[in-house]
Design a protein around this motif. Sequence first.
Motif, PDB file in Angstrom:
ATOM      1  N   VAL A 298       0.693  -1.325   0.017  1.00 28.07           N
ATOM      2  CA  VAL A 298      -0.005   0.070  -0.112  1.00 28.07           C
ATOM      3  C   VAL A 298       0.842   1.284   0.007  1.00 28.07           C
ATOM      4  N   VAL A 299       0.672   2.173  -1.005  1.00 29.82           N
ATOM      5  CA  VAL A 299       1.296   3.330  -1.060  1.00 29.82           C
ATOM      6  C   VAL A 299       0.523   4.570  -1.034  1.00 29.82           C
ATOM      7  N   LYS A 300       0.476   5.443  -0.220  1.00 26.84           N
ATOM      8  CA  LYS A 300      -0.303   6.738  -0.213  1.00 26.84           C
ATOM      9  C   LYS A 300       0.261   7.943  -0.075  1.00 26.84           C
ATOM     10  N   ASN A 301       0.070   8.977  -0.856  1.00 29.67           N
ATOM     11  CA  ASN A 301       0.337  10.268  -0.774  1.00 29.67           C
ATOM     12  C   ASN A 301       1.956  10.463  -0.652  1.00 29.67           C
ATOM     13  N   SER A 302       2.671   9.613  -1.513  1.00 28.27           N
ATOM     14  CA  SER A 302       3.957   9.703  -1.566  1.00 28.27           C
ATOM     15  C   SER A 302       4.681   9.542  -2.912  1.00 28.27           C
ATOM     16  N   HIS A 309      12.544  -0.146  -4.987  1.00 33.24           N
ATOM     17  CA  HIS A 309      11.902  -1.453  -5.176  1.00 33.24           C
ATOM     18  C   HIS A 309      11.048  -1.321  -3.936  1.00 33.24           C
ATOM     19  N   ILE A 310       9.704  -1.663  -3.819  1.00 34.99           N
ATOM     20  CA  ILE A 310       8.700  -1.791  -2.665  1.00 34.99           C
ATOM     21  C   ILE A 310       8.360  -3.354  -3.056  1.00 34.99           C
ATOM     22  N   ARG A 311       8.980  -3.941  -1.982  1.00 35.60           N
ATOM     23  CA  ARG A 311       8.718  -5.478  -1.834  1.00 35.60           C
ATOM     24  C   ARG A 311       7.515  -5.634  -1.014  1.00 35.60           C
ATOM     25  N   PRO A 312       6.901  -6.804  -1.131  1.00 32.41           N
ATOM     26  CA  PRO A 312       5.570  -7.160  -0.411  1.00 32.41           C
ATOM     27  C   PRO A 312       5.527  -6.867   0.959  1.00 32.41           C
ATOM     28  N   ALA A 313       4.165  -6.614   1.356  1.00 35.63           N
ATOM     29  CA  ALA A 313       3.972  -6.276   2.793  1.00 35.63           C
ATOM     30  C   ALA A 313       4.362  -4.943   3.277  1.00 35.63           C
ATOM     31  N   SER A 314       4.623  -3.967   2.473  1.00 32.06           N
ATOM     32  CA  SER A 314       5.061  -2.794   2.794  1.00 32.06           C
ATOM     33  C   SER A 314       3.718  -1.595   2.836  1.00 32.06           C
ATOM     34  N   TYR A 315       3.886  -0.888   3.848  1.00 25.26           N
ATOM     35  CA  TYR A 315       3.001   0.200   3.826  1.00 25.26           C
ATOM     36  C   TYR A 315       3.692   1.524   3.939  1.00 25.26           C
ATOM     37  N   ILE A 316       3.424   2.584   2.959  1.00 24.95           N
ATOM     38  CA  ILE A 316       4.081   3.515   2.840  1.00 24.95           C
ATOM     39  C   ILE A 316       3.113   4.893   2.570  1.00 24.95           C
ATOM     40  N   GLU A 317       3.349   5.667   3.574  1.00 26.38           N
ATOM     41  CA  GLU A 317       2.411   6.971   3.460  1.00 26.38           C
ATOM     42  C   GLU A 317       3.282   8.261   3.897  1.00 26.38           C
ATOM     43  N   ASP A 318       2.920   9.495   2.874  1.00 25.48           N
ATOM     44  CA  ASP A 318       3.208  10.698   3.159  1.00 25.48           C
ATOM     45  C   ASP A 318       5.015  10.456   3.183  1.00 25.48           C
ATOM     46  N   THR A 319       5.515   9.947   2.299  1.00 19.47           N
ATOM     47  CA  THR A 319       6.806   9.515   2.447  1.00 19.47           C
ATOM     48  C   THR A 319       7.759   9.631   1.052  1.00 19.47           C
ATOM     49  N   HIS A 320       8.906  10.183   1.230  1.00 23.22           N
ATOM     50  CA  HIS A 320       9.840  10.081  -0.178  1.00 23.22           C
ATOM     51  C   HIS A 320      10.598   9.001  -0.241  1.00 23.22           C
ATOM     52  N   ILE A 321      10.390   8.288  -1.378  1.00 21.07           N
ATOM     53  CA  ILE A 321      11.585   6.828  -1.440  1.00 21.07           C
ATOM     54  C   ILE A 321      12.248   7.329  -2.578  1.00 21.07           C
ATOM     55  N   GLY A 322      13.461   7.386  -2.632  1.00 27.36           N
ATOM     56  CA  GLY A 322      14.510   7.745  -3.708  1.00 27.36           C
ATOM     57  C   GLY A 322      14.999   6.666  -4.627  1.00 27.36           C
ATOM     58  N   LYS A 333       5.924   6.010   7.547  1.00 22.62           N
ATOM     59  CA  LYS A 333       4.765   7.390   7.456  1.00 22.62           C
ATOM     60  C   LYS A 333       5.562   8.507   7.880  1.00 22.62           C
ATOM     61  N   GLY A 334       5.631   9.372   6.801  1.00 21.95           N
ATOM     62  CA  GLY A 334       6.215  10.601   6.904  1.00 21.95           C
ATOM     63  C   GLY A 334       7.731  10.593   6.928  1.00 21.95           C
ATOM     64  N   VAL A 335       8.388   9.769   5.999  1.00 18.21           N
ATOM     65  CA  VAL A 335       9.752   9.587   6.074  1.00 18.21           C
ATOM     66  C   VAL A 335      10.217  10.055   5.042  1.00 18.21           C
ATOM     67  N   LYS A 336      11.711  10.402   4.873  1.00 21.14           N
ATOM     68  CA  LYS A 336      12.612  10.382   3.658  1.00 21.14           C
ATOM     69  C   LYS A 336      13.534   9.701   3.709  1.00 21.14           C
ATOM     70  N   ALA A 337      13.534   8.773   2.556  1.00 18.46           N
ATOM     71  CA  ALA A 337      14.759   8.000   2.186  1.00 18.46           C
ATOM     72  C   ALA A 337      15.264   8.066   0.924  1.00 18.46           C
ATOM     73  N   GLY A 338      16.177   8.914   0.698  1.00 19.08           N
ATOM     74  CA  GLY A 338      16.345   9.482  -0.572  1.00 19.08           C
ATOM     75  C   GLY A 338      16.877   8.664  -1.593  1.00 19.08           C
ATOM     76  N   HIS A 339      18.039   7.759  -0.974  1.00 17.44           N
ATOM     77  CA  HIS A 339      18.859   6.975  -1.897  1.00 17.44           C
ATOM     78  C   HIS A 339      19.727   5.833  -1.209  1.00 17.44           C
ATOM     79  N   LEU A 340      19.739   4.903  -2.144  1.00 16.84           N
ATOM     80  CA  LEU A 340      20.706   3.918  -1.755  1.00 16.84           C
ATOM     81  C   LEU A 340      20.622   3.257  -0.194  1.00 16.84           C
TER      82      LEU A 340
END
Length: 434
Positions: A298-302, A309-322, A333-340
Amino acid sequence: MDKNNISIVILAAGQGSRMKSNKAKVLHNICGKPMLYHIIKASKEISNDISVVIAHQKEKVQQEMENFFTDIHFVVQDADNFPGTGGAMKNVKPKNEKVLVLNGDMPLINADSLQGFIDTDADIIMSVFDLQNPDGYGRVKIESGEVQYIVEQKDADADELKISTVNAGIYAFSKDVIDKYIPLLNNDNAQEEYYLTDVISMAKKDSLVIKPLIVDEEYFKGVNSKKDLSDSEIIMQDRIKTHWMMQGVIMQLPSTIYIEESVTFEGECIVENGCRITGDTLISNVHIKSGSVVEDSVVKNSDIGPLAHIRPASYIEDTHIGNFVEVKKSSLKGVKAGHLSYLGDAQIDEGTNIGAGTITCNYDGINKYKTIIGKNVFIGSDSQLVAPVTIEDDVMIAAGTTVTNDKIEKGALAISRNKVKIVKDFYYKFFGKK
């Protein structure tokens, strides 16, 4: 639609030798689900009485379909004594007055494409194609709006070879026709099989009404090889992506995007080129950038990616995945993970920044362990968090730190660095030049 008007029988007993596979043909996947799943799903939209005839790998076929459906009748064909399409109907007991017989290798059918069988009134309704090049198909002779007979190409005369109408292989029978003619079928032919098409000739001799129904070849394409499988998946992919674009999803170069049948979109979404979205995934108000993969999450507002690569059983909300960030079975939730970074079996709260090169060390070779990270945590680059570990709110992890503590308390700084040793002029000594 009254689902009590029609029973559906799906013939799914064959091995499918042309698939060159140990797996039963009907279990090969198209857009994330077995072929047979798509046929049953379409059938359930128009009927409450669905029977699936099985034989080859019958236990596996039944078990896999029961993962999706709970109200399907499975009928085992006695293929040793009654082989062929007619033999498959021997033990079927439909309960409604019209019986639609489908093939288990036609995954592109949908409820709309089957509607003509419901609307047409006849003792037998026979699906046909009109082809510019009918070579290789059995020809269907039609006069005065009724089917007169079917002739195989090898048995056709010169005039019959000019016929462009061919048998599409799907039939609707009145229940009375099934009850009367299926017991009369015999296997007096070169293949020693019981053929459903023999019902047509017997019914015609008894002056029953047999009407042709012209169908769209796209929906009734059979899958007999891996090439057919690929061709059918392209068609289904186009349908899936067209549906979601009509619902407002932006797709850049959609032909490069793969989206499975079970994926759902909500709100304003953008999917860039080269993305793959699979499984029971919900995407809500998300920008997925090029080359990213999202699986069963589940990915929301991100925003995701590129090349994430978002692998199974992840929940991501209000987040930046680089870029080059992998998330597995984690809640962010509300996280910044920019790279690597690799974030596995983790729970990370809002306001937290994950520096480049951060790894949650969640596996010791035997068991998986969880990493819990609170709010407003700053994790410096090249940090390793050895689970199980809890990092409370307002913590700073210095770059290059390996955390082995069970807990880092609120407001603390965690740092682990060796003193830097300087060896003067080592470069010149090593390479022998100044």
